[in-house]
Design a protein around this motif. Sequence first.
Motif, mmCIF file in Angstrom:
data_model
loop_
_atom_site.group_PDB
_atom_site.id
_atom_site.type_symbol
_atom_site.label_atom_id
_atom_site.label_comp_id
_atom_site.label_asym_id
_atom_site.label_seq_id
_atom_site.Cartn_x
_atom_site.Cartn_y
_atom_site.Cartn_z
ATOM 1 N N VAL A 528 54.699 70.969 23.847
ATOM 2 C CA VAL A 528 53.716 69.970 23.439
ATOM 3 C C VAL A 528 52.575 70.680 22.722
ATOM 4 N N SER A 529 52.152 70.092 21.584
ATOM 5 C CA SER A 529 51.132 70.742 20.765
ATOM 6 C C SER A 529 49.766 70.689 21.463
ATOM 7 N N PRO A 530 48.878 71.618 21.120
ATOM 8 C CA PRO A 530 47.529 71.608 21.710
ATOM 9 C C PRO A 530 46.760 70.343 21.378
ATOM 10 N N ASN A 531 46.927 69.801 20.149
ATOM 11 C CA ASN A 531 46.198 68.587 19.781
ATOM 12 C C ASN A 531 46.561 67.421 20.706
ATOM 13 N N GLU A 532 47.883 67.336 21.051
ATOM 14 C CA GLU A 532 48.298 66.270 21.949
ATOM 15 C C GLU A 532 47.670 66.442 23.331
ATOM 16 N N LEU A 533 47.583 67.715 23.755
ATOM 17 C CA LEU A 533 46.982 67.958 25.056
ATOM 18 C C LEU A 533 45.501 67.580 25.071
ATOM 19 N N ILE A 534 44.797 67.941 23.992
ATOM 20 C CA ILE A 534 43.378 67.609 23.908
ATOM 21 C C ILE A 534 43.183 66.097 23.890
ATOM 22 N N GLY A 535 44.023 65.401 23.163
ATOM 23 C CA GLY A 535 43.930 63.953 23.146
ATOM 24 C C GLY A 535 44.186 63.347 24.513
ATOM 25 N N SER A 536 45.171 63.918 25.217
ATOM 26 C CA SER A 536 45.448 63.436 26.572
ATOM 27 C C SER A 536 44.253 63.667 27.490
ATOM 28 N N LEU A 537 43.615 64.844 27.318
ATOM 29 C CA LEU A 537 42.446 65.150 28.144
ATOM 30 C C LEU A 537 41.318 64.164 27.880
ATOM 31 N N LYS A 538 41.072 63.847 26.581
ATOM 32 C CA LYS A 538 40.009 62.899 26.257
ATOM 33 C C LYS A 538 40.290 61.529 26.844
ATOM 34 N N SER A 539 41.550 61.127 26.858
ATOM 35 C CA SER A 539 41.881 59.814 27.433
ATOM 36 C C SER A 539 41.592 59.798 28.934
ATOM 37 N N TYR A 540 41.899 60.933 29.586
ATOM 38 C CA TYR A 540 41.573 61.016 31.005
ATOM 39 C C TYR A 540 40.063 60.918 31.216
ATOM 40 N N MET A 541 39.305 61.630 30.393
ATOM 41 C CA MET A 541 37.850 61.623 30.538
ATOM 42 C C MET A 541 37.269 60.236 30.270
ATOM 43 N N ASN A 542 37.772 59.544 29.270
ATOM 44 C CA ASN A 542 37.300 58.191 28.975
ATOM 45 C C ASN A 542 37.587 57.244 30.133
ATOM 46 N N GLU A 543 38.769 57.422 30.724
ATOM 47 C CA GLU A 543 39.119 56.580 31.861
ATOM 48 C C GLU A 543 38.177 56.836 33.046
ATOM 49 N N MET A 544 37.835 58.112 33.260
ATOM 50 C CA MET A 544 36.893 58.451 34.330
ATOM 51 C C MET A 544 35.514 57.858 34.051
ATOM 52 N N ASP A 545 35.068 57.914 32.794
ATOM 53 C CA ASP A 545 33.772 57.350 32.441
ATOM 54 C C ASP A 545 33.736 55.842 32.711
ATOM 55 N N ARG A 546 34.823 55.160 32.385
ATOM 56 C CA ARG A 546 34.857 53.706 32.594
ATOM 57 C C ARG A 546 34.783 53.368 34.081
ATOM 58 N N GLU A 547 35.462 54.172 34.912
ATOM 59 C CA GLU A 547 35.424 53.906 36.352
ATOM 60 C C GLU A 547 34.046 54.217 36.939
ATOM 61 N N LEU A 548 33.441 55.341 36.516
ATOM 62 C CA LEU A 548 32.128 55.721 37.045
ATOM 63 C C LEU A 548 31.011 54.833 36.527
ATOM 64 N N ALA A 549 31.247 54.150 35.384
ATOM 65 C CA ALA A 549 30.203 53.299 34.814
ATOM 66 C C ALA A 549 29.843 52.148 35.741
ATOM 67 N N HIS A 550 30.735 51.756 36.639
ATOM 68 C CA HIS A 550 30.483 50.643 37.555
ATOM 69 C C HIS A 550 29.910 51.127 38.876
ATOM 70 N N THR A 551 29.525 52.390 38.972
ATOM 71 C CA THR A 551 28.926 52.938 40.196
ATOM 72 C C THR A 551 27.488 53.367 39.902
ATOM 73 N N ASN A 552 26.815 53.859 40.941
ATOM 74 C CA ASN A 552 25.432 54.330 40.816
ATOM 75 C C ASN A 552 25.348 55.852 40.742
ATOM 76 N N VAL A 553 26.457 56.497 40.460
ATOM 77 C CA VAL A 553 26.451 57.960 40.403
ATOM 78 C C VAL A 553 25.507 58.474 39.319
ATOM 79 N N GLY A 554 25.474 57.805 38.187
ATOM 80 C CA GLY A 554 24.634 58.263 37.090
ATOM 81 C C GLY A 554 23.159 58.264 37.413
ATOM 82 N N LYS A 555 22.733 57.364 38.303
ATOM 83 C CA LYS A 555 21.316 57.295 38.633
ATOM 84 C C LYS A 555 20.848 58.474 39.477
ATOM 85 N N SER A 556 21.784 59.210 40.083
ATOM 86 C CA SER A 556 21.397 60.325 40.941
ATOM 87 C C SER A 556 21.123 61.596 40.158
#
Length: 639
Positions: A528-556
């Motif tokens: 698997v090419s590095p670009n595909e891996l980086i894209g996969s990583l960004k998708s994971y990070m975006n998914e984490m951001d969407r889940e954390l956006a509904h919590t109060n973690v950012g306020k801490s």
Amino acid sequence: MEGLGRAAPAEDAVSYRFFAAAAAGPGGEALLRRCAEAIVVRLAPLLSAYIWQRQPFRLRYVPARGETPAHIGGTTLFGDNVEDEWFIVYLVREITREFPGLVARVDDNDGEFLLIEAADFLPKWLNPENSDNRVFFYKGELHIIPLSETEEEECDPWAASPTISQVLTLLSSHSEEFLAAEPIRTAVYKRISGYPEKIQASFHRAHCYLPAGIVAVLRQRPSLVAPAVQAFYLRDPVDLRACRSFQTFPPDERVMTAVTFTKCLYAQLVQQKFVPDRRSGYTLPLPSHPQYKAYELGMKLAHGFEILCSKCSKASPDSKRSVLSGPLWERFLSSLKEKHYFKGEMEGSAKYLELLHMAEDYFQQSVTKPESSVEVNPGDEILALLQTTTVDLKELEREAACLPPEDDDSWLEITPDDLDQMLKEARNESPPSASEEERKYDLDAVAESMKAFVSKVSTHEGAEMPWSSDESHVTFDVDSFTKALDKILGADSEELDSDDLDEEQEFDFSDEDDEDFDAENQREDEKVSPNELIGSLKSYMNEMDRELAHTNVGKSFTTQKKGASSGDATASQNAGPDSGAEDPELTPVDVDMNLVANLLESYSAQSGLAGPTSNILQSMGVYLPENADRVGSAKGARE
């Protein structure tokens, strides 16, 4: 290994051994015995008046056994008074200075405790597993035997320790090569600095209301105060049975006297809470009485003497006197006169007899021939002294009327500031001035120190503290590092950088649900090419951001200020999680400010007590002043 064949010292005991630096030959035993006799005479002015906690410093001839050559040495139980152990270290050093033909080793149940004192300055290769038979005093200086060239090349932490014979050969020919590093010697020598003047500072003189018989005994043998205090301190119900009647020291004839303790013995006696049995006849005045403390101390000390006498073996006192009638004693006494031990006092005078009694006591405890050494029970000696001593009650009462003032015992109470000062002195630090306090209380310094601490090497043995910024630079061997990477990653490692490799391993391995994953499928995943891996990583990070956006973690977390107006920065910091989820350029978290704020909040929660935050910061040389609102000061520093 030589150390494995030798019994470990008992707890609270220090062992010391003196070896002949050069091969002694057939006359080695006689030579060592003569050295022991000369050492006893040399130390007599210093040790005759010393009060030991448990056992005295004494030398015996020990024949060769296994790999250990013949030597003179001994073991001393120091009990609760660790200063006795360090005083012995001072004696060992002085003996090797005055007798340059001797090599000395000293250790206790902790092993090479001298290395513990200098732990901050030891070389990396030196550890408890290979330190046996490597630390010696020779000609008054501390020496450390290093690893052999072969062991040093192999960097073996379990390297075998040298034998005593090998050490003696090395020191007698090339001692200057094995001199311990200056920081190590300085740390050890600082611990024994102040002797012999420090001996007088360790004494405490207090008034005690005692039976006349005990006063007469202490006049003859002041050192008997130590076993009496220990007997009372370690008493049990069986011991106290003998204190119901007080057959040896009844309370009828008591006088006020001054008794010399060590500070350790005095603390043990005065801190004990004890009410005497009504049948004993010992009563105490009201606590408001001006001499209440003297009555209480005398009562406790009398109980200790009575317990000692109740345990006596009823042996003949002549066994003790035989030690003081042989040729060894005559030579010892003659040597004392040559060394002006009696300070010009007329023979038979009170001062002369006092010095003579101390010399007898010291010689009895420190004779060098085991066959002539008779261990005398303290109770036996007390009873023997009572039989040979005339108690003049009227004379003791006249002396009680003009006693010297007792010492101040305020040293028993330690304030928090005194404790802090003692800890700073133990860490070899001077108290900071006001300007230094302001300089040290710097948020940037706190953050940088914590970063330096996290970046240090840590193992299962602990983490290294960033003591100073003047440490040697880390060396980096590029070739060795490249070879190690190639060996781990294989020939195709150049296609990915280190971060991509970690991501690939993390996500590939997380998908391995089948234990029988075949090699062919694994090779396909690796393509698997590095670009595909980086894209996969960004998708994971975006998914984490969407889940954390509904919590109060950012306020801490505290975020960095933007370059716009302060109003924009405030709005950015107070923005909710949902608005952050829609903003593609989130304001970065201020890592340093969050670190400092959390540290100060933890420090404030300690309420002035010791805790993980203060311990870590002080270990790194960062001191925070007393402040009721440290967290508020951190918030104020943001503005």
